[in-house]
Design an enzyme around this catalytic site. Structure first.
Site, short mmCIF file in Angstrom:
data_model
loop_
_atom_site.label_atom_id
_atom_site.label_comp_id
_atom_site.label_asym_id
_atom_site.label_seq_id
_atom_site.Cartn_x
_atom_site.Cartn_y
_atom_site.Cartn_z
N LYS A 24 0.82 -0.69 -0.23
CA LYS A 24 0.17 0.28 0.02
C LYS A 24 1.66 1.10 -0.33
CE LYS A 24 -0.49 -0.42 4.98
NZ LYS A 24 -1.37 -0.74 6.12
N ARG A 30 -9.99 0.28 15.76
CA ARG A 30 -10.25 1.48 15.11
C ARG A 30 -11.36 0.20 13.59
NH1 ARG A 30 -4.81 1.72 11.46
NH2 ARG A 30 -5.25 -0.57 10.84
N TYR A 68 17.79 29.41 7.41
CA TYR A 68 16.42 30.07 7.39
C TYR A 68 16.19 29.92 9.16
CZ TYR A 68 14.48 29.50 2.63
OH TYR A 68 14.04 29.47 1.75
C1 PLP Z 1 -0.19 -1.40 7.07
C2 PLP Z 1 -1.19 -3.29 7.14
C3 PLP Z 1 -0.46 -3.70 7.39
C4 PLP Z 1 1.35 -4.31 7.34
O1 PLP Z 1 1.80 -3.51 8.57
P1 PLP Z 1 3.52 -2.79 9.48
O2 PLP Z 1 3.52 -2.81 9.87
O3 PLP Z 1 4.20 -2.50 7.58
O4 PLP Z 1 4.20 -3.87 8.71
C5 PLP Z 1 -0.92 -5.25 7.80
N1 PLP Z 1 -2.15 -4.96 7.85
C6 PLP Z 1 -2.77 -4.43 8.37
C7 PLP Z 1 -4.41 -4.71 8.17
C8 PLP Z 1 -2.60 -2.91 7.47
O5 PLP Z 1 -2.80 -1.58 7.53
#
Ligand code: PLP
Length: 356
Positions: A33, A129, A253
């Protein structure tokens, strides 16, 4: 050409995926993702396609990008669909969908599904969640399983605090899951990266590694399995200007940094618009021609400044690594009050160069 770039080592990605599967012993969905946490979802999925049991993304837009690129492996929508009409596309492209709330389940019951559908039924085991309440889980499983076109249901939950190796919370969530799932005839999937690395006893048929695939540790301390990861991304640029300053001169800056001694300042073509944290304090680690160095002065949009006083060989054109195999991205994140997740996802503007 501007010298900022992100080198992506696809061999390291495959190494990390294989480590995830070895630690768990089961099947692993590679989580790609958010454009593979900034690494490029299509390139990463292609690199893993021969190996991976499947992929996981946040939404159908991300899944379709992979399908359009010719990725045929299973793809799970981790949050399921956001609108019922996505079910037609889910079917057309053979995607797997999470089912995390009643309205999604009811949409599946109502839809005129034409093909078998695989669903991952999500339990809220304590993160609060997404997911079904433990008291409703068996009923949701029964209803979903009763839909004629639903040919497989996988049980799933997600940990809130698996990166906290001293916390009892993951074991407690695991127990909630075990109780809610007791007797349900289905495979299950619990572990993200920190759980997979730190709580292997909680892993089951499917794991869902994300961050670890990209070689970053989710922990704030040394952890033996996490030490076996190889960083995939190296964010690098070059020194494009050098200044020799006397003592007492401000740099950048706001004049946040003031030289305490005669100082050679190197200007690096990499800034917060490339994803470097603007809040990085003076002294944040960088690597200059492979040697440890430090950031001085406030990070600008397109540039940042480093101290070259103790790097006499370095100068115009010297290579500076912001994070990667020479500067641990998790350590950098800690230094800047952010996380490796956010640092990697925030990469932008910089061309990615793939090898392996
Ligand atoms: C993003 C996500 C993962 C992966 O999590 P990591 O901590 O990056 O390994 C796994 N399961 C769900 C439901 C997620 O949203």
């Amino acid at each position: 050409m501007r010298p900022a770039r992100a080198l992506i080592d696809l061999d390291a990605l495959r190494h990390n995926y294989c480590l995830a599967r070895e630690l768990d012993g089961g099947k692993a969905l590679a989580v790609v993702k958010a454009d593979a946490y900034g690494h490029g979802a299509v390139a990463c999925a292609r690199a893993l396609e021969g190996e991976a049991d499947g992929f996981a993304v946040a939404c159908i837009e991300e899944a379709l990008e992979l399908r359009r690129a010719g990725i045929e492996a299973p793809i799970l929508l981790l949050e399921g669909f956001f609108e019922a009409d996505e079910l037609a596309l889910i079917q057309a492209h053979g995607l797997w969908t999470a089912v995390a709330s009643w309205w999604q389940l009811e949409a599946i019951e109502r839809a005129a599904l034409e093909r078998p559908l695989q669903c991952w039924l999500k339990l809220d085991s304590g993160m609060h969640r997404l997911g079904f309440d433990p008291r409703d889980y068996a009923a949701a499983f029964a209803r979903l399983s009763a839909v004629p076109q639903v040919d497989k249901v996988v049980l799933m939950t997600h940990f809130a605090r698996a990166d906290e190796l001293d916390s009892p919370r993951s074991a407690e969530q695991g127990a909630v899951f075990a109780q809610a799932a007791a007797g349900l005839p289905a495979e299950s999937s619990l572990c993200n990266s920190p759980a997979l690395l730190g709580w292997p006893q909680l892993c089951s048929d499917w794991v869902r590694p994300g961050l670890m695939l990209y070689g970053a540790t989710p922990f704030d301390r040394t952890q033996p399995q996490a030490q076996r990861l190889r960083p995939v991304m190296a964010a690098e640029s070059k020194i494009i200007s050098v200044r020799e300053l006397g003592a007492g001169e401000p740099v950048g800056y706001g004049g946040r940094f003031v030289t305490a001694r005669p100082t050679r300042v190197g200007v690096v073509a990499f800034g917060y618009a490339d994803g470097y944290p603007q809040q990085a304090p003076d002294g944040t680690p960088v690597s200059i021609d492979g040697r440890p160095g430090r950031l001085i002065g406030r990070v600008s949009m397109d540039m940042l400044t480093v101290d070259l006083t103790d790097h006499p060989e370095a100068g115009l054109g010297s290579r500076v690594q912001l994070w990667g195999d020479e500067v641990d991205v998790a350590a950098l994140a800690t230094h800047c009050g952010t996380s490796a997740y956010e640092l990697l996802c925030h990469l932008k503007r910089v061309p990615r160069v793939y090898k392996g």
